[in-house]
Design an enzyme around this catalytic site. Structure first.
Site, mmCIF file in Angstrom:
data_model
loop_
_atom_site.group_PDB
_atom_site.id
_atom_site.type_symbol
_atom_site.label_atom_id
_atom_site.label_comp_id
_atom_site.label_asym_id
_atom_site.label_seq_id
_atom_site.Cartn_x
_atom_site.Cartn_y
_atom_site.Cartn_z
ATOM 1 N N GLU A 96 2.250 -28.682 17.886
ATOM 2 C CA GLU A 96 3.386 -27.748 17.835
ATOM 3 C C GLU A 96 3.747 -27.337 19.254
ATOM 4 O O GLU A 96 2.856 -27.198 20.101
ATOM 5 C CB GLU A 96 2.997 -26.504 17.026
ATOM 6 N N LYS A 107 -5.114 -20.216 1.773
ATOM 7 C CA LYS A 107 -6.100 -20.566 2.771
ATOM 8 C C LYS A 107 -6.090 -19.510 3.879
ATOM 9 O O LYS A 107 -5.084 -18.822 3.998
ATOM 10 C CB LYS A 107 -5.823 -21.948 3.347
ATOM 11 N N ARG A 153 0.776 -1.227 0.000
ATOM 12 C CA ARG A 153 0.000 0.000 0.000
ATOM 13 C C ARG A 153 0.810 1.282 0.000
ATOM 14 O O ARG A 153 0.574 2.180 -0.795
ATOM 15 C CB ARG A 153 -0.921 0.010 1.219
ATOM 16 N N ASP A 198 -8.022 -23.240 11.158
ATOM 17 C CA ASP A 198 -6.671 -22.869 10.721
ATOM 18 C C ASP A 198 -5.955 -24.061 10.085
ATOM 19 O O ASP A 198 -5.345 -23.936 9.027
ATOM 20 C CB ASP A 198 -5.874 -22.336 11.923
ATOM 21 N N HIS A 231 -5.024 -28.736 6.303
ATOM 22 C CA HIS A 231 -3.830 -29.581 6.388
ATOM 23 C C HIS A 231 -4.123 -30.993 6.899
ATOM 24 O O HIS A 231 -3.657 -31.974 6.339
ATOM 25 C CB HIS A 231 -2.781 -28.964 7.320
ATOM 26 N N LYS A 288 4.052 -30.270 0.330
ATOM 27 C CA LYS A 288 5.130 -30.891 1.114
ATOM 28 C C LYS A 288 5.592 -32.191 0.479
ATOM 29 O O LYS A 288 4.782 -33.047 0.137
ATOM 30 C CB LYS A 288 4.645 -31.173 2.546
ATOM 31 N N HIS A 331 -0.603 -25.400 1.725
ATOM 32 C CA HIS A 331 0.824 -25.682 1.518
ATOM 33 C C HIS A 331 1.207 -27.115 1.918
ATOM 34 O O HIS A 331 2.248 -27.605 1.527
ATOM 35 C CB HIS A 331 1.720 -24.625 2.174
ATOM 36 N N LYS A 350 -1.427 -26.005 19.679
ATOM 37 C CA LYS A 350 -0.237 -25.178 19.867
ATOM 38 C C LYS A 350 0.205 -25.195 21.329
ATOM 39 O O LYS A 350 -0.584 -25.495 22.212
ATOM 40 C CB LYS A 350 -0.532 -23.747 19.427
#
Ligand code: BG6
Length: 436
Positions: A216, A147, A43, A235, A240, A181, A177, A325
């Site tokens: 994670e 996504k 921007r 998410d 995934h 992989k 993504h 997480k």
């Protein structure tokens, strides 16, 4: 080939963490077509030379996904391709300048990468059309879209409809993504291209259950504003984890073409049964004080669920899926647990092994696929809608999440979800599989 890759959102987290490092690697490996230009769009007006600083800064940042040293000649070669255009993506005047830039570069083929807010999509599509950048008589025009694709089934349908008003399906590259992989693609290689003696055992006669895990040991970091609106189920669950499951369970496609592979994935997704009473949502202690998170947020940072694939091959085989997480460890895998005998289980590791063995980063692979026009490892319109059709009923069960301590395996209710069936999570501290 004369190609321009136009990145809408060159200052985004996505561009910095994934796209620019992937482009660096493609440059280093000599995989970008000779006449490739990259146009970064953001921007605010910047000084000349800003893009160089941006690239320097981006590549010098510590990056889990991109760990090798930066070589100056490679960076200089990438810089030569890199241009900067500032402008508001809903301003027709910007598209005039973009058009001129592309004409000056003599780019016949265009890939627009939308690393920007979904609220801007409609204005972008309309402006591309108005400035005749939405198709090309002499080359191709393609869109890469990140996504999350919508927030639920209805919004995904609306977005597909909107896209189809401006573009053909073969121009649209919906990105997950995980489909880029190597380790995920490796599952298909292992199952269908090598003569594995385990492949014939992947059915309800031999399998006790399946687990899909993406845990994670870190939190949401700087992504509070995004994450707090989305939560773990949407998410990573909607995309995934479902893709990990389809890779491990889909039938062998008649041919390895986009149509056949996508259609086999869709067949599995259509047979997934959402079980509203078998889902657990958790939130790590301390999440509410993360940056840009609503202090009374009910967003989940963990989920665990049970489901079934309602087809002949997997009839009555429970499937346990979990992601979260700030847990005890980072581990991404699909585990197929056999009923008896040897082997006891088949483990498809996606991570952490990937970081050691990986020769190609998923974004490199997906950018190359888009350049080559191969949509096999992208989602088509129907596929994303079916993923949402599975997720929506489960998302409707979200309430107050169960708080869990960072560094643990998540809420004990998630453990109970599988323990009550006489099983346990593989790869956790209390796992029955720790010896295998
Ligand atoms: C992203 C999610 O899509 O995938 C993140 O938004 C998640 O929350 C990430 O951490 C995981 O990807 P990877 O490749 O690091 O396993």
């Amino acid at each position: 080939m004369s190609l321009s890759l136009i990145i809408f959102g060159i200052t985004s987290n996505l561009a910095q963490k994934y796209l620019l490092p992937a482009l660096y690697d493609l440059e280093e490996k000599g995989l970008l077509p000779e006449n490739t230009s990259i146009i970064g769009v953001a921007r605010s007006p910047k000084e000349e030379g800003w893009i160089q600083e941006h690239l320097d800064l981006t590549l010098s940042k510590e990056n889990l996904h991109h760990k090798h040293t930066i070589q100056d000649p490679v960076k200089q070669a990438l810089l030569k391709r890199l241009h900067y255009l500032n402008g508001h993506l809903d301003d027709p005047e910007f598209y005039q300048r973009l058009h001129k830039k592309l004409t000056d570069l003599n780019s016949k083929n265009l890939i627009f990468y939308l690393a920007t807010y979904p609220e801007l999509y409609q204005a972008i599509f309309q402006n591309l059309k108005d400035s005749k950048l939405h198709k090309s008589k002499t080359g191709f025009v393609r869109l890469m879209i990140e996504k999350p694709f919508g927030q639920d089934l209805n919004s995904a349908k609306a977005l597909n409809k909107l896209l189809h008003q401006f573009f053909e399906e073969n121009q649209i590259y919906r990105l997950d993504h995980y489909l880029g992989k190597e380790t995920l693609r490796g599952i298909l290689e292992f199952r269908f291209k090598t003569s594995s003696n385990l492949q014939p055992l992947i059915d309800s006669r031999h399998i006790d259950h399946i687990q899909v895990t993406a845990i994670e040991n870190f939190g949401i970091g700087e992504r509070g504003a995004f994450y707090d609106r989305v939560g773990a189920l949407k998410d990573v669950g909607q995309n995934h984890l479902l893709q990990m499951l389809t890779a491990a369970t889909m039938d062998k496609p008649a041919k390895f073409t986009n149509e056949e592979v996508t259609s086999e994935r869709i067949k599995i997704l259509k047979k997934l049964t959402p079980l509203k009473d078998s889902v657990v949502f958790g939130q790590y202690q301390g999440y509410l004080s993360e940056k840009n998170v609503n202090p009374s947020s009910k967003t989940e940072t963990f989920f665990a669920l049970k489901t079934f694939i309602n087809n002949d091959r997997f009839k009555d085989i429970p499937i346990y899926i979990r992601a979260g997480k700030k847990l005890a460890q980072t581990l991404t895998e699909v585990v197929i647990v056999f009923k008896q005998g040897e082997p006891k289980l088949l483990r498809f590791k996606i991570q952490p092994e990937e970081q050691l063995l990986m020769s190609q980063d998923p974004y490199e692979a997906l950018i190359l696929d888009a350049i080559r026009g191969d949509q096999t490892f992208f989602n088509d319109a129907e596929e994303v809608e079916i993923q949402w059709a599975f997720i929506d009923p489960l998302a409707s069960k979200k309430g107050q999440p169960i708080i869990y301590q960072p560094g643990t395996d998540g809420p004990k209710e998630a453990d109970l979800l599988i323990r009550r069936d006489g099983r346990s999570w593989a790869g956790t501290q209390t796992s029955d599989f720790s010896k295998t």
